[in-house]
Write an enzyme that holds these catalytic residues in place. Sequence first.
Site, mmCIF file in Angstrom:
data_model
loop_
_atom_site.group_PDB
_atom_site.id
_atom_site.type_symbol
_atom_site.label_atom_id
_atom_site.label_comp_id
_atom_site.label_asym_id
_atom_site.label_seq_id
_atom_site.Cartn_x
_atom_site.Cartn_y
_atom_site.Cartn_z
ATOM 1 N N ALA A 11 0.848 -1.198 0.000
ATOM 2 C CA ALA A 11 0.000 0.000 0.000
ATOM 3 C C ALA A 11 0.877 1.239 0.000
ATOM 4 O O ALA A 11 1.906 1.280 0.663
ATOM 5 C CB ALA A 11 -0.911 0.018 1.221
ATOM 6 N N ASP A 12 0.438 2.231 -0.753
ATOM 7 C CA ASP A 12 1.096 3.533 -0.697
ATOM 8 C C ASP A 12 0.391 4.459 0.279
ATOM 9 O O ASP A 12 1.005 5.360 0.832
ATOM 10 C CB ASP A 12 1.133 4.153 -2.089
ATOM 11 C CG ASP A 12 2.139 3.453 -2.981
ATOM 12 O OD1 ASP A 12 3.283 3.918 -3.045
ATOM 13 O OD2 ASP A 12 1.797 2.410 -3.567
ATOM 14 N N ARG A 13 -0.901 4.217 0.493
ATOM 15 C CA ARG A 13 -1.641 4.977 1.500
ATOM 16 C C ARG A 13 -2.921 4.221 1.840
ATOM 17 O O ARG A 13 -3.601 3.726 0.946
ATOM 18 C CB ARG A 13 -1.971 6.387 1.002
ATOM 19 C CG ARG A 13 -2.619 7.268 2.060
ATOM 20 C CD ARG A 13 -2.883 8.680 1.549
ATOM 21 N NE ARG A 13 -1.671 9.401 1.206
ATOM 22 C CZ ARG A 13 -1.485 10.706 1.392
ATOM 23 N NH1 ARG A 13 -2.426 11.433 1.961
ATOM 24 N NH2 ARG A 13 -0.370 11.286 1.011
#
Length: 362
Positions: free
Chosen positions: A251-253
């Site tokens: 996940a990036d965010r």
Amino acid sequence: MSLQSIKYQRGSLEILDQLLLPVVSKYLTVRGVEDGWKVINKMQVRGAPAIAIVGCLSLAVEIYPEEFGNKKSLRQEIEGKLNYLVSARPTAVNMKISADELITLANELTKDDNVTVEDMKQRFLNATEAMLEKDIADNRAIGANGAKAILEHVAETASAAAAGPVRVLTHCNTGSLATAGYGTALGVVRHLSELGKLEHVYCTETRPYNQGARLTAYELVHEKLPATLVLDSMVAALLRVKNVAAVVVGADRVAANGDTANKIGTYQIAVVAKHHGVPFYVAAPLTSIDLQIPSGDHIIIEVRPDREMTHVGEHRIAAPGINCWNPAFDVTPASLVTGIITEHGVFKPSALKAEITKLLNL
């Protein structure tokens, strides 16, 4: 032995140029913030944890030889350049969280009359360097927690005879090349292997930047894990016939409600996994979880240049004149996520905000 994407000692920073992999392994020297911004923006370094670490260390190597006349000027240098680094790739939240924490530290040290300007500089350097060791420790914990969750799910749903080593699918690159070491989603795969519980891992190509084909496949071959590369368009067929026990991605965010921004193509894999009854896990450290945004609708999605779609290297593969839409990320709704694997445990999206708030004593 895991690959080393970041080489650091005080005053010196090098990163493995991921644009050249898997053909060439070449390290680039990062001499300061401008170099840091460029290698992040050009995706010579990528992966949300690695972006934050390289960004902060690029400032550390820049200020290391400098002398500051007072704490105010040092604080202004730290704040201005960290905020600049955040702009290199806005979707990944890790850089923003790390920048905010270091700016808060700088503000506190500036106000403390017992701290000299040299003390302040040394404490800033120590804080950035600690990010490397913490990231590896967090990743190992994520690996252990994720492997446990997958194996427990298999044990609950399979007969005793069928509860042997598992097959998993991963998307994009979430290993040593995307972190300080070991990896998040790929850390889960590694831990399954260490337990003798990994039958096979499938990795997607991850068009248009091919991080799966170039980077994840490179790591899997390097570590001699049983692995197969599949095209992005093959995932539905794969889940239908290959008895995959779980999908695990990075996940990036992650928003407060569990909506997850990750590499483009993640959303469609989650939809297909739901259809086939395959658990879909997101592996992310707490630094990737942004409680300040209520849902994925508020996540800024970076749009990349057309050329990444129209060319492979210098060779054009798309018809000249065609319009392109090239978002680097998509958002997977929390309703499709089985669990979010962190260094502190595996949480259901519906419980994420309460659990993280409790951990952080907010």
